[in-house]
Motif scaffolding. Structure first.
Motif, PDB file in Angstrom:
ATOM      1  N   THR A   1       0.851  -1.192   0.000  1.00  0.00           N
ATOM      2  CA  THR A   1       0.000   0.000   0.000  1.00  0.00           C
ATOM      3  C   THR A   1       0.881   1.234   0.000  1.00  0.00           C
ATOM      4  N   GLU A   2       0.281   2.374  -0.175  1.00  0.00           N
ATOM      5  CA  GLU A   2       1.008   3.643  -0.068  1.00  0.00           C
ATOM      6  C   GLU A   2       0.067   4.699   0.492  1.00  0.00           C
ATOM      7  N   PHE A   3       0.666   5.728   1.088  1.00  0.00           N
ATOM      8  CA  PHE A   3      -0.148   6.818   1.627  1.00  0.00           C
ATOM      9  C   PHE A   3       0.670   8.099   1.615  1.00  0.00           C
ATOM     10  N   GLN A   4      -0.033   9.206   1.623  1.00  0.00           N
ATOM     11  CA  GLN A   4       0.610  10.522   1.636  1.00  0.00           C
ATOM     12  C   GLN A   4       0.938  10.870   3.076  1.00  0.00           C
ATOM     13  N   SER A   5       2.226  10.850   3.390  1.00  0.00           N
ATOM     14  CA  SER A   5       2.642  11.093   4.772  1.00  0.00           C
ATOM     15  C   SER A   5       2.738  12.588   5.082  1.00  0.00           C
ATOM     16  N   HIS A   6       3.391  13.337   4.197  1.00  0.00           N
ATOM     17  CA  HIS A   6       3.591  14.768   4.449  1.00  0.00           C
ATOM     18  C   HIS A   6       3.162  15.591   3.242  1.00  0.00           C
ATOM     19  N   GLU A   7       2.716  16.797   3.522  1.00  0.00           N
ATOM     20  CA  GLU A   7       2.348  17.764   2.495  1.00  0.00           C
ATOM     21  C   GLU A   7       3.271  18.979   2.615  1.00  0.00           C
ATOM     22  N   PRO A   8       3.470  19.723   1.521  1.00  0.00           N
ATOM     23  CA  PRO A   8       4.279  20.951   1.647  1.00  0.00           C
ATOM     24  C   PRO A   8       3.610  21.940   2.590  1.00  0.00           C
ATOM     25  N   GLU A   9       4.428  22.582   3.408  1.00  0.00           N
ATOM     26  CA  GLU A   9       3.903  23.545   4.388  1.00  0.00           C
ATOM     27  C   GLU A   9       4.666  24.859   4.262  1.00  0.00           C
ATOM     28  N   PHE A  10       4.185  25.845   5.004  1.00  0.00           N
ATOM     29  CA  PHE A  10       4.868  27.140   5.015  1.00  0.00           C
ATOM     30  C   PHE A  10       4.939  27.641   6.447  1.00  0.00           C
ATOM     31  N   ASP A  11       6.169  27.968   6.878  1.00  0.00           N
ATOM     32  CA  ASP A  11       6.381  28.512   8.218  1.00  0.00           C
ATOM     33  C   ASP A  11       6.247  30.031   8.130  1.00  0.00           C
ATOM     34  N   TYR A  12       5.118  30.551   8.604  1.00  0.00           N
ATOM     35  CA  TYR A  12       4.858  31.974   8.463  1.00  0.00           C
ATOM     36  C   TYR A  12       5.734  32.813   9.382  1.00  0.00           C
ATOM     37  N   LEU A  13       6.159  32.252  10.503  1.00  0.00           N
ATOM     38  CA  LEU A  13       7.008  33.018  11.424  1.00  0.00           C
ATOM     39  C   LEU A  13       8.392  33.248  10.835  1.00  0.00           C
ATOM     40  N   LYS A  14       8.916  32.238  10.109  1.00  0.00           N
ATOM     41  CA  LYS A  14      10.255  32.361   9.550  1.00  0.00           C
ATOM     42  C   LYS A  14      10.252  32.580   8.047  1.00  0.00           C
ATOM     43  N   SER A  15       9.049  32.643   7.469  1.00  0.00           N
ATOM     44  CA  SER A  15       8.899  32.826   6.020  1.00  0.00           C
ATOM     45  C   SER A  15       9.696  31.775   5.245  1.00  0.00           C
ATOM     46  N   LEU A  16       9.508  30.525   5.650  1.00  0.00           N
ATOM     47  CA  LEU A  16      10.233  29.427   5.029  1.00  0.00           C
ATOM     48  C   LEU A  16       9.256  28.377   4.515  1.00  0.00           C
ATOM     49  N   GLU A  17       9.540  27.867   3.329  1.00  0.00           N
ATOM     50  CA  GLU A  17       8.779  26.742   2.815  1.00  0.00           C
ATOM     51  C   GLU A  17       9.345  25.445   3.397  1.00  0.00           C
ATOM     52  N   ILE A  18       8.460  24.565   3.837  1.00  0.00           N
ATOM     53  CA  ILE A  18       8.868  23.263   4.365  1.00  0.00           C
ATOM     54  C   ILE A  18       8.455  22.216   3.347  1.00  0.00           C
ATOM     55  N   GLU A  19       9.430  21.617   2.689  1.00  0.00           N
ATOM     56  CA  GLU A  19       9.096  20.662   1.635  1.00  0.00           C
ATOM     57  C   GLU A  19       8.616  19.352   2.236  1.00  0.00           C
ATOM     58  N   GLU A  20       7.915  18.590   1.412  1.00  0.00           N
ATOM     59  CA  GLU A  20       7.271  17.371   1.880  1.00  0.00           C
ATOM     60  C   GLU A  20       8.188  16.155   1.868  1.00  0.00           C
ATOM     61  N   LYS A  21       9.396  16.303   1.376  1.00  0.00           N
ATOM     62  CA  LYS A  21      10.331  15.182   1.226  1.00  0.00           C
ATOM     63  C   LYS A  21      10.508  14.393   2.521  1.00  0.00           C
ATOM     64  N   ILE A  22      10.412  13.058   2.409  1.00  0.00           N
ATOM     65  CA  ILE A  22      10.614  12.180   3.563  1.00  0.00           C
ATOM     66  C   ILE A  22      12.114  12.011   3.812  1.00  0.00           C
ATOM     67  N   ASN A  23      12.598  12.436   4.964  1.00  0.00           N
ATOM     68  CA  ASN A  23      14.023  12.313   5.284  1.00  0.00           C
ATOM     69  C   ASN A  23      14.369  10.941   5.850  1.00  0.00           C
ATOM     70  N   LYS A  24      13.524  10.426   6.740  1.00  0.00           N
ATOM     71  CA  LYS A  24      13.792   9.137   7.382  1.00  0.00           C
ATOM     72  C   LYS A  24      12.479   8.415   7.672  1.00  0.00           C
ATOM     73  N   ILE A  25      12.577   7.075   7.669  1.00  0.00           N
ATOM     74  CA  ILE A  25      11.464   6.220   8.085  1.00  0.00           C
ATOM     75  C   ILE A  25      12.003   5.217   9.095  1.00  0.00           C
ATOM     76  N   LYS A  26      11.286   5.011  10.178  1.00  0.00           N
ATOM     77  CA  LYS A  26      11.677   4.008  11.174  1.00  0.00           C
ATOM     78  C   LYS A  26      10.446   3.189  11.564  1.00  0.00           C
ATOM     79  N   TRP A  27      10.607   1.874  11.555  1.00  0.00           N
ATOM     80  CA  TRP A  27       9.522   0.983  11.963  1.00  0.00           C
ATOM     81  C   TRP A  27       9.439   0.898  13.473  1.00  0.00           C
ATOM     82  N   CYS A  28       8.224   0.819  13.982  1.00  0.00           N
ATOM     83  CA  CYS A  28       7.991   0.631  15.420  1.00  0.00           C
ATOM     84  C   CYS A  28       7.470  -0.788  15.653  1.00  0.00           C
ATOM     85  N   GLN A  29       7.277  -1.136  16.911  1.00  0.00           N
ATOM     86  CA  GLN A  29       6.795  -2.475  17.244  1.00  0.00           C
ATOM     87  C   GLN A  29       5.371  -2.683  16.736  1.00  0.00           C
ATOM     88  N   THR A  30       5.103  -3.878  16.211  1.00  0.00           N
ATOM     89  CA  THR A  30       3.760  -4.197  15.728  1.00  0.00           C
ATOM     90  C   THR A  30       2.858  -4.563  16.905  1.00  0.00           C
TER      91      THR A  30
END
Length: 508
Positions: free
Chosen positions: A105-134
Motif C-alpha cells: 500500500t502507499e499513503f501521503q505522509s507529508h504535504e508541503p507547508e509554510f512557516d509563516y514566522l520564519k517565512s520558510l517553505e517546508i518541503e514534503e520530502k521524507i528524510n527518514k522512516i523508522k519501523w515501530c513495534q507491531t
C-alpha cells in the motif's frame, strides 16, 4: 587501496597472534526485483525520487519514502513457505528461490507547508522512516520531513456491507410493512387484544452485516512538531519500545510515542555565540539493546557515545571516537570529506559503522583509539575534490548498512553503484555492483579509451549538464546518478537500494 581494509596496528597484532580464522567466501550477488523501473529516455519527476528506505525488524516488510512526501510499503510474499524451502535445500542444494516482495500500500505522509514566522517553505520530502513495534496485526512506523514527525498505523480493515434485507422482490408494494396490515398501517387485532401474525412472509429477518473484502488503511495517530529550529536529519527508536529521538544540526530531542506535545532536549551543541560554532550533528541512533545508550556523529568526523543515565542534559559524552589525521596531510577539503553522513549500530551493538564522503569505517565501541577497519569507497575521486566542491557533489550524503551477521558492510557511490565489503577477520572481499538488472556488468567491462580529467568538465558541470569521467579501473562514472539510500535485510543477504525513482533488490 581501493576496497581494501586498513586495520590499526593493535588489531593487526592481535590478529597475527590468534589462530587463522576461516575466511568467509565472497558472496555472489544476483538481481532479485525492481519496482518503478524506468524505460529508456523516461524523464524522472523530482517528487518520485526515493529519499528513504527501511526494513522492519523481521524483514517481512519494507518501507520507502520519496520527495513527494509519500510512503510506500512492500511485503514479503515467499516468507510463508520459507521453512519448507529451507528443509528442501538441505536435501537438494539446487533448490533456491530468491526473496520476493510485492507492493502492499502507499499513503501521503507529508504535504508541503509554510512557516509563516520564519517565512520558510517546508518541503514534503521524507528524510527518514523508522519501523515501530507491531501490535494486534497492525504496522506502526515513524516518518519525518525537515520539521514534522508523524506516527502512522497501517491496518487491514474489513469492508462491511448490509445484506439479507427483509424484502420480497415479488411483492414490492408490500415491502416495508407486514403483510395483513390495513391501509392506514395498523395491524389486524384479535378479540382478546392480541395482534395477528403477518402472513405474507415466512419469517421476519433482521439485516445482516457481512465482511466481504479487506482494505489497507493508514491513519496518522500522532504528529510531533514545533521542536526543531533546524532540519531533522535523524530519527531512531529506542529498544524500550516507548521512546524515540529526533536530531537536527544542533539538538537531539527525546520523545514518548504516546505524548506528542512534549519532548525533552537531551543534547544541545548550540554555542552562546553562533560565530563560535565549529561542528554540527549529522546523524544519531539508539543502541539496539541498551535503552540508555545512543551515539551521534558530527561534521568533524567524530562519533560520541552518550549514556542517558549520567544526566538529564547529555552534553558530556561517555566515549569519543575519532581518527586523527596524519601530520602534513591536511588540506582545504580535509574537514569537508571527514563529515560523517550516516552511522549505524551493528545488530549486537558491539560496533558502529560510519560513512564519510570517501570512506566507510567500522568502530569497536570498546576501543576508541581508532577504527578497526577502513574501506575506501571511491578513492579514484580524491584527485577530483576541487571539481567535486565546485559542483557541490562533495556535500552528497551517502548512507551505509551492515549485514545481520556483522560480516559485511555496504554503501553507495556514483553511477548508481554500491559496494559490499567483507569486514570479518582476514576478509578482503570488495564487490562493486550496479543498480541495474545486471548488477555485475561494470566488473566485466574493459574499455580501451584513455581516462580523461574531470577538470575539463568543470564549466559544463556549472551549467547543470551531466558530469561524467573515467574511474581508476577504466569504467565511466556519472556524478548526476548517485546511490544514496540502501538497506540490508536484518537476517538475510538481501539488499534494497534506490536509484532515483527505482527500487532495486539483490540477494546472495
Amino acid at each position: 587501496m581501493n576496497g581494501e581494509a586498513v586495520v590499526p596496528e593493535p588489531a593487526a597484532a592481535a590478529a597475527a597472534a590468534s589462530p587463522s580464522p576461516v575466511v568467509a567466501t565472497p558472496l555472489e550477488w544476483r538481481f532479485s526485483q525492481v519496482f518503478g523501473e524506468r524505460s529508456a529516455g523516461e524523464e524522472v519527476q523530482d517528487v518520485d525520487i526515493i529519499s528513504a528506505i527501511e526494513f522492519n525488524k523481521s524483514g517481512h516488510h519494507l518501507a520507502t519514502g520519496d520527495r513527494g512526501g509519500r510512503v510506500v510499503l512492500f511485503e514479503r510474499t515467499d516468507a510463508k513457505d520459507n521453512a519448507c524451502r529451507k528443509e528442501a535445500e538441505k536435501v537438494d542444494n539446487s533448490v533456491s528461490r530468491h526473496p520476493e516482495f510485492r507492493y502492499k500500500t502507499e499513503f501521503q505522509s507529508h504535504e508541503p507547508e509554510f512557516d509563516y514566522l520564519k517565512s520558510l517553505e517546508i518541503e514534503e520530502k521524507i528524510n527518514k522512516i523508522k519501523w515501530c513495534q507491531t501490535a494486534n496485526g497492525a504496522l506502526f512506523l515513524l516518518s519525518t520531513n525537515d520539521k514534522t514527525i508523524k506516527f502512522w498505523k497501517v491496518q487491514e480493515k474489513k469492508v462491511k456491507k448490509v445484506s439479507e434485507m427483509n424484502l420480497s422482490p415479488s411483492n414490492a408494494s408490500a415491502n416495508g410493512r407486514p403483510s395483513g396490515s390495513n391501509a392506514s398501517g395498523s395491524s389486524a387485532y384479535l378479540p382478546n387484544g392480541g395482534i395477528s401474525k403477518p402472513v405474507g412472509l415466512n419469517s421476519l429477518r433482521l439485516p445482516v452485516v457481512t465482511s466481504q473484502e479487506t482494505s489497507l488503511a493508514a491513519s496518522c495517530r500522532r504528529v510531533f512538531t514545533h521542536a526543531h529550529d533546524y532540519h531533522i536529519n535523524s530519527i531512531s527508536n529506542n529498544s524500550d519500545g516507548e521512546t524515540f529521538i529526533s536530531a537536527d544540526d544542533l539538538r537531539i530531542n527525546l520523545w514518548n510515542l504516546e505524548i506528542s506535545n512534549q519532548s525533552f532536549n537531551i543534547i544541545d551543541v548550540k554555542p552562546t555565540n553562533m560565530e563560535d560554532l565549529t561542528e554540527v550533528i549529522t546523524s544519531a541512533e539508539f543502541h539496539p539493546t541498551h535503552c540508555n545508550t545512543l551515539a551521534y556523529s558530527s561534521s568533524k568526523g567524530s562519533i560520541r557515545l552518550v549514556d542517558l543515565r549520567q544526566s538529564a542534559l547529555c552534553d558530556t559524552h561517555s566515549q569519543l571516537f575519532e581518527q586523527h589525521e596524519a601530520p602534513g596531510s591536511r588540506s582545504f577539503f580535509t574537514e569537508i570529506i571527514a563529515s560523517i553522513s550516516d552511522i549505524k549500530f551493528s545488530k549486537d551493538g558491539r560496533h558502529i559503522l560510519s560513512r564519510d564522503y570517501m570512506t566507510l569505517k567500522l568502530w569497536d565501541i570498546n576501543m576508541n583509539s581508532g577504527p578497526v577497519a577502513t574501506f575506501q569507497v571511491h578513492e579514484y575521486l580524491r584527485p577530483k575534490l576541487c571539481d567535486l566542491y565546485e559542483n557541490d557533489s562533495i556535500f552528497d550524503k551517502f548512507e551505509c548498512c551492515q549485514s545481520g551477521d556483522g560480516l559485511r558492510v555496504a554503501t553507495g557511490s556514483y553511477s548508481n553503484i554500491f559496494r559490499v565489503f567483507g569486514c570479518g577477520t582476514g576478509s578482503n572481499e570488495a564487490t562493486t555492483l550496479e543498480a541495474t538488472r545486471n548488477p555485475t556488468r561494470r566488473q566485466l567491462q574493459n574499455p580501451t579509451r584513455p581516462a580523461r580529467s574531470l577538470s575539463s568538465l568543470t564549466r559544463v558541470v556549472r551549467r547543470g549538464a551531466e558530469s561524467t569521467g573515467i574511474e581508476a579501473n577504466g569504467n565511466s562514472y556519472d556524478l548526476s546518478t548517485k546511490l544514496l539510500h540502501l538497506a540490508w535485510h536484518p537476517s538475510e543477504n538481501l539488499i534494497a537500494c534506490a536509484a532515483a525513482n527505482s527500487l532495486y533488490m539483490y540477494y546472495a
